[in-house]
Design an enzyme around this catalytic site. Structure first.
Site, PDB file in Angstrom:
ATOM      1  N   THR A   1     -31.262  -2.131   8.905  1.00 27.76           N
ATOM      2  CA  THR A   1     -30.148  -2.756   8.180  1.00 27.76           C
ATOM      3  C   THR A   1     -29.285  -3.646   9.085  1.00 27.76           C
ATOM      4  OG1 THR A   1     -28.910  -0.726   8.590  1.00 27.76           O
ATOM      5  CG2 THR A   1     -29.947  -0.931   6.436  1.00 27.76           C
TER       6      THR A   1
ATOM      7  N   TYR B   1     -28.288   4.675   8.855  1.00 26.04           N
ATOM      8  CA  TYR B   1     -29.124   5.823   8.524  1.00 26.04           C
ATOM      9  C   TYR B   1     -30.526   5.301   8.204  1.00 26.04           C
ATOM     10  CZ  TYR B   1     -24.411   7.577   8.133  1.00 26.04           C
ATOM     11  OH  TYR B   1     -23.093   7.886   8.419  1.00 26.04           O
TER      12      TYR B   1
ATOM     13  N   CYS C   1       0.836  -1.199   0.000  1.00 27.74           N
ATOM     14  CA  CYS C   1       0.000   0.000   0.000  1.00 27.74           C
ATOM     15  C   CYS C   1       0.878   1.260   0.000  1.00 27.74           C
ATOM     16  CB  CYS C   1      -0.930  -0.020   1.210  1.00 27.74           C
ATOM     17  SG  CYS C   1      -2.118   1.317   1.155  1.00 27.74           S
TER      18      CYS C   1
END
EC number: 1.11.1.-
Length: 414
Positions: free
Chosen positions: A320, A309, A43
């Protein structure tokens, strides 16, 4: 991350504490350990960031020539860095004993815990960086081989205007909008059905165990050769081009996440989450040896797990939770961690194959993530929702690594 401000605050607090506040390790060492961790996944974005920080905090420039220039005790972290990054289930109390044994290069337990937290944090952060498209991609056309696909450190996607991204990625694919809409409806339907079934019937313990083992085994075959358009065959190690600026910080670059089933090795031993949990075991050990970091990590884990949300793409008022749990537990499943009270049948019903491929790649081989994989799952979802998925994957991965390392430290202590 700024798409999720509550989470971002929590993330920055813990990262600031690890890198800047009082702690067992000197500041330059912290950045060097971050470099070693990020290098396991090539990375360069994180490596370059911490090379600068390393020098700013008074690090010895010569160390940046590679591992042969660093003190032996830092070099001794190689093994645990490699195992944590790719096969944390192999970490034993013997690895810990070797590091803390008496001698001039030994690590104290508080120093080791600080180092382990940094390693796990940066392995997981590399997953987030690649998963969100922040790392420069290699491009042979360009003189130095790197084409930065980020704009001001943000993803190529236009963050200011979610709609453009959606429309671009939808029309860019061969799928009609209708397909991805019905895909979304189908997912919501399955979530609803699972919640109803859960109220109706309880699967037996045996059945739950079988479902976990099946999911664990299936996860090994998720990334098949055909998924990687850039990797023509399934033995990727040969094709990974590792640039010298990355390879100087790692030993044994060919060592990666192992699809043990395919190689006829022992199966991944199951880690029963109940036997060693973050809440009851890991948290207190970390806090005892490296004060306050436990609270900060705990807050971050809780935050990402409960962040919602209550929306899914265009739908409002959606619970969710089942989806969050499936994502988090699927990551742990790939690392052999099993929750007795979770029905792994849900993973199969909620996570479509293209999403599983994405999760496994981001979690186990982040350097192979492609934009195509990112676009291929949940085509109706907003970019911010996919970033949310990446946050969950990152934290689940970090927690899995910490559980294995802390369990080994606990065994060393008892």
């Amino acid at each position: 991350m700024s798409l999720h401000t509550q989470y971002l605050e929590s993330f920055l607090r813990s990262q600031f504490y690890m890198l800047r506040m009082d702690g067992p390790l000197p500041l330059p060492h912290r950045h060097y350990i971050a470099i070693m961790a990020a290098a396991r996944h090539q990375c360069s974005y994180l490596i370059n960031m911490h090379v600068d920080e390393f020098l700013k905090t008074g690090g010895i420039a010569e160390w940046l020539n590679g591992l042969e220039y660093v003190p032996q005790r830092l070099k001794n972290l190689n093994e645990i860095n490699k195992l944590l990054a790719h096969r944390p289930w192999l970490i034993t109390k013997e690895h810990i004993q070797k590091l803390v044994k008496t001698g001039e290069n030994n690590w104290s337990l508080p120093e080791l815990v600080h180092a382990v937290v940094l390693l796990a944090h940066y392995h997981a952060l590399a997953s987030f960086v690649f998963g969100s498209g922040i790392n420069p991609e290699r491009d042979p056309e360009i003189s130095n081989g790197f084409r930065l696909i980020s704009v001001n450190n943000f993803c190529v996607c236009d963050l200011a205007n979610d709609n453009n991204i959606e429309n671009a990625s939808l029309t860019g694919n061969n799928f009609g909008i209708v397909d991805s809409l019905s895909e979304l409806e189908a997912l919501m339907e399955r979530m609803k059905r699972l919640q109803e079934e859960r109220e109706d019937e309880e699967a037996s313990q045996e059945e739950m165990t079988t479902r976990f083992e099946k999911e664990k085994k299936d996860s090994l075959f998720v990334v098949s050769g055909d998924t990687f358009h850039s990797f023509p065959h399934s033995d990727f190690e040969d094709d990974m081009i590792i640039t010298s600026d990355v390879s100087r910080y790692i030993e044994d670059p060919g060592f990666g996440y192992e699809d043990f089933a395919r190689r006829g090795e022992e199966h991944l031993p199951t880690f029963r989450a109940q036997d060693y949990t973050w809440e009851n075991h890991g948290f207190s050990l970390v806090n005892r040896l490296y004060s306050d970091i436990g609270h900060l990590l705990d807050e971050k884990f809780r935050m990402v797990y409960s962040l919602t949300y209550n929306t899914m793409a265009t739908h409002e008022d959606v619970d969710t939770t089942t989806l969050h749990r499936a994502l988090f537990n699927y990551v742990h499943c790939m690392f052999g961690i099993r929750y007795d009270d979770y029905d792994y049948g849900e993973v199969n019903q909620l996570l479509e194959r293209s999403l599983k491929v994405y999760i496994k790649t981001v979690t186990c081989y982040p350097e192979r993530t492609t934009k195509r994989m990112y676009d291929s799952y949940w085509r109706q979802f907003k970019h911010s929702e996919k970033v949310h998925v990446n946050l969950l994957l990152m934290e689940a991965r970090m927690q899995a690594e910490l559980l294995y390392a802390l369990r080994a430290i606990t065994r060393h202590l008892t």
